[in-house]
Scaffold this active site. Structure first.
Site, mmCIF file in Angstrom:
data_model
loop_
_atom_site.group_PDB
_atom_site.id
_atom_site.type_symbol
_atom_site.label_atom_id
_atom_site.label_comp_id
_atom_site.label_asym_id
_atom_site.label_seq_id
_atom_site.Cartn_x
_atom_site.Cartn_y
_atom_site.Cartn_z
ATOM 1 N N THR A 144 81.881 21.297 -69.442
ATOM 2 C CA THR A 144 80.530 20.156 -69.605
ATOM 3 C C THR A 144 81.061 18.866 -69.855
ATOM 4 O O THR A 144 82.329 18.745 -70.471
ATOM 5 C CB THR A 144 79.599 20.877 -70.910
ATOM 6 O OG1 THR A 144 78.896 19.677 -71.275
ATOM 7 C CG2 THR A 144 80.221 21.410 -72.093
ATOM 8 N N SER A 179 79.909 19.395 -80.793
ATOM 9 C CA SER A 179 79.310 20.717 -81.276
ATOM 10 C C SER A 179 80.089 21.734 -81.594
ATOM 11 O O SER A 179 81.260 21.564 -80.500
ATOM 12 C CB SER A 179 77.709 20.883 -80.897
ATOM 13 O OG SER A 179 78.164 21.567 -79.573
ATOM 14 N N TYR A 181 79.606 24.228 -79.871
ATOM 15 C CA TYR A 181 79.735 24.875 -78.604
ATOM 16 C C TYR A 181 80.596 23.922 -77.661
ATOM 17 O O TYR A 181 81.251 24.545 -76.743
ATOM 18 C CB TYR A 181 78.216 24.691 -78.004
ATOM 19 C CG TYR A 181 77.917 24.435 -76.344
ATOM 20 C CD1 TYR A 181 78.408 25.523 -75.693
ATOM 21 C CD2 TYR A 181 77.493 23.249 -75.988
ATOM 22 C CE1 TYR A 181 78.226 25.381 -74.269
ATOM 23 C CE2 TYR A 181 77.538 23.195 -74.467
ATOM 24 C CZ TYR A 181 77.947 24.149 -73.689
ATOM 25 O OH TYR A 181 77.781 24.216 -72.495
ATOM 26 N N HIS A 182 80.467 22.700 -77.771
ATOM 27 C CA HIS A 182 81.252 21.560 -76.919
ATOM 28 C C HIS A 182 82.545 22.176 -77.397
ATOM 29 O O HIS A 182 83.586 22.084 -76.469
ATOM 30 C CB HIS A 182 80.736 20.409 -77.244
ATOM 31 C CG HIS A 182 79.492 20.022 -76.581
ATOM 32 N ND1 HIS A 182 78.493 19.809 -77.231
ATOM 33 C CD2 HIS A 182 79.334 19.889 -75.327
ATOM 34 C CE1 HIS A 182 77.387 19.664 -76.469
ATOM 35 N NE2 HIS A 182 77.864 19.585 -75.327
ATOM 36 N N LYS A 185 84.121 24.857 -75.553
ATOM 37 C CA LYS A 185 84.338 24.771 -73.987
ATOM 38 C C LYS A 185 85.765 23.867 -73.816
ATOM 39 O O LYS A 185 86.738 23.975 -72.912
ATOM 40 C CB LYS A 185 83.277 23.860 -73.444
ATOM 41 C CG LYS A 185 82.028 24.477 -73.401
ATOM 42 C CD LYS A 185 81.997 25.410 -72.098
ATOM 43 C CE LYS A 185 80.479 25.727 -71.772
ATOM 44 N NZ LYS A 185 80.616 26.788 -70.772
ATOM 45 N N GLN A 208 80.425 19.703 -66.153
ATOM 46 C CA GLN A 208 79.067 19.261 -65.673
ATOM 47 C C GLN A 208 78.220 18.718 -66.534
ATOM 48 O O GLN A 208 77.945 18.859 -67.760
ATOM 49 C CB GLN A 208 78.340 20.799 -65.396
ATOM 50 C CG GLN A 208 77.157 20.774 -64.657
ATOM 51 C CD GLN A 208 76.704 22.068 -64.306
ATOM 52 O OE1 GLN A 208 76.604 22.294 -63.078
ATOM 53 N NE2 GLN A 208 76.431 22.931 -64.959
ATOM 54 N N ARG A 241 62.222 20.126 -72.225
ATOM 55 C CA ARG A 241 61.292 19.930 -73.309
ATOM 56 C C ARG A 241 60.349 18.913 -73.105
ATOM 57 O O ARG A 241 59.111 19.139 -72.950
ATOM 58 C CB ARG A 241 61.837 19.865 -74.561
ATOM 59 C CG ARG A 241 62.649 21.174 -74.997
ATOM 60 C CD ARG A 241 63.159 21.072 -76.453
ATOM 61 N NE ARG A 241 64.479 20.303 -76.389
ATOM 62 C CZ ARG A 241 64.598 19.147 -76.889
ATOM 63 N NH1 ARG A 241 63.702 18.763 -77.715
ATOM 64 N NH2 ARG A 241 65.954 18.857 -76.908
ATOM 65 N N ARG A 326 70.578 15.656 -84.788
ATOM 66 C CA ARG A 326 72.171 15.790 -84.541
ATOM 67 C C ARG A 326 72.779 14.691 -85.178
ATOM 68 O O ARG A 326 72.357 13.612 -85.358
ATOM 69 C CB ARG A 326 72.423 15.663 -82.963
ATOM 70 C CG ARG A 326 71.486 16.554 -82.070
ATOM 71 C CD ARG A 326 71.817 16.341 -80.803
ATOM 72 N NE ARG A 326 71.230 17.576 -79.900
ATOM 73 C CZ ARG A 326 71.580 18.300 -78.881
ATOM 74 N NH1 ARG A 326 72.758 17.913 -78.437
ATOM 75 N NH2 ARG A 326 70.967 19.077 -78.534
#
Ligand SMILES: NC(=O)c1ccc[n+]([C@@H]2O[C@H](COP(=O)([O-])OP(=O)(O)OC[C@H]3O[C@@H](n4cnc5c(N)ncnc54)[C@H](O)[C@@H]3O)[C@@H](O)[C@H]2O)c1
Length: 393
Positions: A144, A179, A181-182, A185, A208, A241, A326
């Site tokens: 990402t 984060s 999650y990042h 990656k 991406q 959203r 965040r």
């Protein structure tokens, strides 16, 4: 070509599989159905109704014949992954089967660990199987743009050049992810780069941008093949959203100042780019990075675009910013190179308004589904670890 695709039940993959099958490729699709379970855990559902996998597969066979073999299982299970690879012997692997949510990974230690384990171990298993079974295979891995974060300098495609005492060295560009999650990656990126360097594997690591949209060029007018669109605070992107809020007459809620910038591309472009990457493999031993996005928008720009399109079709869309859950820069420099895919023939579609109109057309008949879970549109997962609903600014 024999292409193994992980994450075949996911948002991007079902349309990608249709496209690759329509080009005559043979596909092995893998999924452990985790996305459905996690969205359920968030108390939500896909705004666009999606069929169980068995019905999706039947629809697939009706349109594309026997181009797809489905393997239900978890790529973090080494024996399962090994067996699939041994039986199918892929020439390319498109690895999308990961947990894709920053907020989900920030909920607590368990979700952070789950995201790390799922993403890093899955990629590791695939790399080891490639080494032992199909060392010439090309791994197209979905990373990402969020791996880079938002530095105050232009972002190159993965690497930059440094010079010391007249000698040049190509170095990986620093990653400043936002984060857990990042971070998962970023760890994948390091592991794949290492496997290419040490074992001579080849990989394209795709950084991406945010993907949006509900339709693709190979979209068959068959509701059984529709892809999902999530809107809960963990799995719904800002654009999803906003579109869902507009559809049910709820004000759009950008976070904070709304000047956070990101790269975006429509799903039809993502499929075009991934196909280009598959068709143009790197040399054995080569690890390369493609930054894959089309246009940069701020979160406020996005809200205004959704409002513009919504108002054009009579929705009277309001925008009410809320607290930012965040920890991130809210007003910053953002410039990222994205030449590689263009050089290989990517033709961007450049029409966000048209895609947004399609999205709203697809969402309006599903207003009831969205309204029934409207509580999940407002964020409560804060980067600080606290869990309470964000207030209007
Ligand atoms: N959608 C975007 O905007 C976007 C942007 C940047 C990067 N990406 C990346 O692209 C990939 C696909 O994204 P998406 O939006 O289609 O996500 P998705 O969650 O809809 O699809 C991923 C699929 O992988 C499956 N999966 C997860 N872990 C697995 C495992 N261990 N074994 C087998 N299957 C597993 C899930 O069940 C799901 O069906 C992800 O890696 C994501 O991080 C997506």
């Amino acid at each position: 070509m024999r292409i193994m695709i992980t994450g075949i039940d996911g948002y991007l993959v079902l349309p990608l599989t249709q496209h690759l099958a329509s080009l005559g490729h043979e596909i092995a699709g893998v999924d452990n159905m985790l996305r459905r379970k996690m969205v359920g855990e968030m108390g939500s559902l896909s705004a666009i109704p999606i069929e169980p996998m068995a019905i999706r597969l039947q629809a697939f066979y009706d349109h594309f014949g026997d181009k797809l073999r489905f393997y239900q299982g978890d790529v973090t299970d080494y024996s399962f992954t090994y067996e699939v690879m041994r039986e199918f012997k892929p020439e390319a692997i498109v690895h999308l089967g990961e947990i894709p949510s920053a907020p989900y990974s920030m909920i607590n230690v368990h979700k952070s660990n789950q995201t790390m384990m799922n993403n890093i171990v899955g990629t590791q298993n695939l790399l080891f199987c490639m080494r032992d079974i199909v060392p010439d295979c090309h791994m197209v891995k979905l990373g990402t743009m969020g791996e880079y974060g938002t530095p105050n300098v232009p972002i190159p495609e993965g690497f930059f050049e440094m010079e010391y005492k007249g000698k040049k060295e190509v170095m990986p560009f620093p990653r400043i992810p936002g984060s857990w999650y990042h971070l998962s990656k970023v760890h994948d990126t390091q592991n794949i780069m290492f496997a290419c360097r040490i074992w001579g594997l080849r990989s394209t690591d795709i950084m991406q941008g945010v993907v949006y949209g509900t339709r693709t060029d190979t979209f068959k007018d068959d509701p059984r093949l529709r892809t999902r669109l999530d809107f809960d605070e963990a799995f719904g992107t800002a654009i999803n959203r906003f579109a869902c809020q507009a559809a049910i007459g709820m004000a759009l809620t950008p976070y904070g100042k709304g000047l956070q910038k990101r790269g975006f591309l429509p799903i039809r472009d993502s499929i075009q780019c991934l196909t280009i990457a598959i068709n143009n493999p790197p040399k054995p031993g080569e690890y390369r990075v493609f930054n894959q996005f089309e246009e940069v928008y701020s979160i406020s720009d996005l809200a205004l675009k959704v409002k513009e399109v919504g108002d054009e079709i009579g929705l009277n869309v309001q925008i009410n910013p809320i607290e930012n859950p965040r920890v991130e820069k809210e007003d910053h420099f953002y410039e990222a190179e994205h030449r590689c895919l263009l050089d290989l023939g990517y033709k961007p579609t450049h029409d966000m308004k048209k895609e947004l109109r399609f999205m709203l057309e697809d969402l309006l008949p599903n207003k009831g589904r969205i309204s029934s879970r409207s509580h999940s549109l407002l964020p409560s997962i804060r980067w600080s670890g606290k869990r309470d609903k964000c207030r209007p600014l």
